[in-house]
Design a protein around this motif. Structure first.
Motif, PDB file in Angstrom:
ATOM      1  N   TYR A 254       0.836  -1.194   0.000  1.00  0.00           N
ATOM      2  CA  TYR A 254       0.000   0.000   0.000  1.00  0.00           C
ATOM      3  C   TYR A 254       0.874   1.248   0.000  1.00  0.00           C
ATOM      4  O   TYR A 254       2.073   1.185   0.296  1.00  0.00           O
ATOM      5  N   VAL A 265      -9.133  -0.261  -0.878  1.00  0.00           N
ATOM      6  CA  VAL A 265      -8.930  -1.706  -0.927  1.00  0.00           C
ATOM      7  C   VAL A 265     -10.281  -2.387  -1.086  1.00  0.00           C
ATOM      8  O   VAL A 265     -11.174  -2.186  -0.257  1.00  0.00           O
ATOM      9  N   LYS A 284      -5.061  -3.154   7.045  1.00  0.00           N
ATOM     10  CA  LYS A 284      -5.288  -1.935   6.263  1.00  0.00           C
ATOM     11  C   LYS A 284      -5.907  -0.828   7.110  1.00  0.00           C
ATOM     12  O   LYS A 284      -5.727   0.354   6.813  1.00  0.00           O
ATOM     13  N   CYS A 289      -6.206   3.022   5.377  1.00  0.00           N
ATOM     14  CA  CYS A 289      -6.780   2.803   4.045  1.00  0.00           C
ATOM     15  C   CYS A 289      -8.302   2.857   4.095  1.00  0.00           C
ATOM     16  O   CYS A 289      -8.909   2.833   5.167  1.00  0.00           O
TER      17      CYS A 289
END
Length: 567
Positions: A254, A265, A284, A289
């Protein structure tokens, strides 16, 4: 352009000697004298902290960014809301459901935004989360309820009837919390939404939580290296370690979250599975994210989500890679934002990779390897690698070795069983001392049950499985589980199940059935009997009747002989 081309050709002429030098250097740095392969990457510091503390650590950097959003309804939760809802749900579990440290909360739902606060709220309450496949039948669910003994169940309207039936089979009475925002709450359940929106919650009870980094927080079920499912105990340290291992600048998948960048994602891999739960969701979230959830894979919805949400990272299994590469409706425009595709669960054929990359030449294709028992990530390809048959090199703080049938460590390019050691290796199998002892050596090596080899520079290649699990679309199908169900049929004396190749699913279950004397039934009778008790991907695709099954002197079924003789 001409000058650039000449420069490129000059570089290529220099590559062979440089590659050889690097390979020799890498061999010297990753292989020890006793044939142990160490990660080529710098060791990382692993903080001794609770997972939720690790996730909230950088909360002030992205409080108003979306943490998780439903791709179908646009229902979204920001990071600040996720923090609030998780704390509130944790307090409610202790206040209204008398959850105490170490109790089990069982969740059975599709990938929805609520999955994140349910998971993190359970940990905030000091409890342990166990996950159930939302396509399971009541028969399958009740088995896990008996094994895990949860104090609270969390579902959605679609799974609540299955949970209720499973409770009847298990002869248990356990409260059910239902997550829903549209169709209402099923009778006899508690509204998750009302719990997290309660403005009069006593948060003082969270101060009573006594949770440390060595405590278990996740209890996914895996068949391990043998037959029936076992509870895999994953601690705060296991999951935090695996998160930090994925943050290394050379192995990360990432880009940093900043004021102007946030990777999206696509969360299509199920959260009930460790790949979706740990790598896609929990890790994540530590990186800020945006998770875009897809409750169920449907081609049109999946393709629309890719384009609508500018997906930058796609975590996949082999069937999904094959779909992306071959499905006519998937065009380059749908993949324009995708920077990286990771693939795990099973080895990936190179032609499938090439078909996908033909639609998105800008993408990086990264093969990864892991298991439920390793939290799960063990190795990954790094950016720029085109060795798609490899599962990459061990991530930081991870050691590998290949062991032959005599228990000896063997060298480069030799095939044997893969052993893994690192901070991500599970604590053990819940309430199963023998299984734990047989899987983890005294000096901390986990026996993967996979046949593999490691080349001179430390790249891992999975060759086959020692364990007899059947892999259907990347999902584990334990033959012992199907055999046990088949033998419940009143006409069946004995049964054996093996995996046979299938061009669409990778493998499919094939059963060999011995009937009791005097009984005559059709194969459809067995197939339907099993289908009523298991989810779709576990269903029998072939059935053969035999007079007897091959067994060793101690009575153990020889599945290998069945495969050699009849498959």
């Amino acid at each position: 352009m001409a000058a650039a081309s000449v420069f490129s050709r000059s570089i290529k002429r220099l590559l062979p000697s440089r590659t050889a030098t690097l390979s020799l250097s890498m061999k010297n740095s990753v292989w020890t004298s006793d044939n142990i392969v160490k990660s080529p990457y710098k060791e990382v510091d692993i903080p001794n902290r609770i997972l939720t503390e690790h996730i909230w650590e950088n909360l002030e950097r992205w409080p108003d960014k979306v943490a998780i959003v439903c791709s179908l309804t646009d229902r979204a939760i920001t990071y600040h809301q996720l923090y609030k809802y998780s704390k509130t749900f944790g307090a409610q579990l202790r206040n209204k459901f008398q959850i105490t440290d170490g109790d089990i909360v069982c969740v059975m739902m599709n990938n929805l935004p609520e999955y994140a606060p349910v998971t993190l709220g359970t940990i905030e309450a000091g409890a342990i989360l166990t996950t159930v496949n939302p396509t399971y039948t009541p028969y399958e669910v009740h088995k896990q309820l008996l094994l895990s003994n949860p104090k609270v169940l969390v579902g959605v309207p679609k799974t609540v009837p299955i949970l209720k039936e499973a409770l009847k089979l298990a002869k248990k009475q356990i409260p059910i919390i239902s997550c829903d925002n549209k169709s209402g709450i099923p009778l006899g359940t508690v509204s998750f939404q009302e719990l997290i929106e309660d403005n009069h919650v006593n948060f003082e009870t969270l101060k009573e939580v006594n949770l440390n980094f060595q405590d278990v927080i996740l209890l996914p079920y895996s068949s391990g290296t043998t037959g029936l499912p076992k509870g895999v105990e994953l601690t705060n340290r296991n999951i935090v370690a695996n998160c930090v291992q994925q943050d290394d600048k050379e192995t990360r998948h990432y880009d940093d979250t900043t004021s102007i960048n946030q990777d999206s994602v696509l969360a299509v891999l199920p959260f009930y599975h460790i790949y979706g739960l740990s790598i896609v969701m929990l890790h994540k979230l530590t990186a800020g994210c945006k998770l875009v959830t897809l409750p169920k894979f449907q081609p049109d919805n999946f393709i629309a989500a890719l384009e609508k949400f500018d997906i930058s990272l796609l975590c996949a299994a082999p069937p999904l890679v094959l779909f992306l590469g071959t499905y006519p409706a998937v065009k380059s425009k749908h993949l324009k934002s995708v920077k990286r595709v990771t693939c795990g669960a099973a080895p990936l054929p190179k032609p499938d990779v090439e078909k996908l990359l033909a639609k998105g030449e800008h993408m990086q294709m990264l093969q990864v390897y892991g298991l439920t028992e390793t939290s799960p990530l063990v190795s990954t390809l790094t950016a720029g690698s085109e060795n798609y048959t490899s599962a990459g090199k061990p991530i930081p703080n991870t050691e590998l070795k290949i062991v032959n049938s005599d228990g000896q460590n063997i060298g480069a390019n030799e095939v044997g069983e893969l052993f893994i050691r690192g901070p991500q290796v599970m604590k053990g199998y819940r309430d199963n001392y023998e299984a734990t002892k047989n899987s983890i050596t005294e000096d901390g090596w986990f026996k993967s049950g996979d046949l593999a080899s490691i080349d001179e520079d430390g790249s891992l290649k999975i060759a086959d499985r020692l364990k007899e699990l059947i892999k259907v679309k990347g999902y584990q199908v334990p033959p012992a589980e199907l055999e046990s169900i088949i033998k419940e049929h009143p006409a069946v004396l004995d049964a054996g199940v093996v995996g046979v190749p299938d061009k669409h699913t990778g493998e499919k279950p094939k059963a060999f059935v011995v009937l009791k004397e005097g009984y005559r039934i059709e194969s459809n009778d067995i197939a339907n009997f099993v289908a009523e008790r298991v989810t779709e991907y576990k269903r029998l695709k072939e059935i053969m009747f035999l007079d007897g099954l091959p067994k060793n002197p101690s009575g153990k079924l020889l599945r290998r002989v069945l495969k050699e003789k009849y498959c």
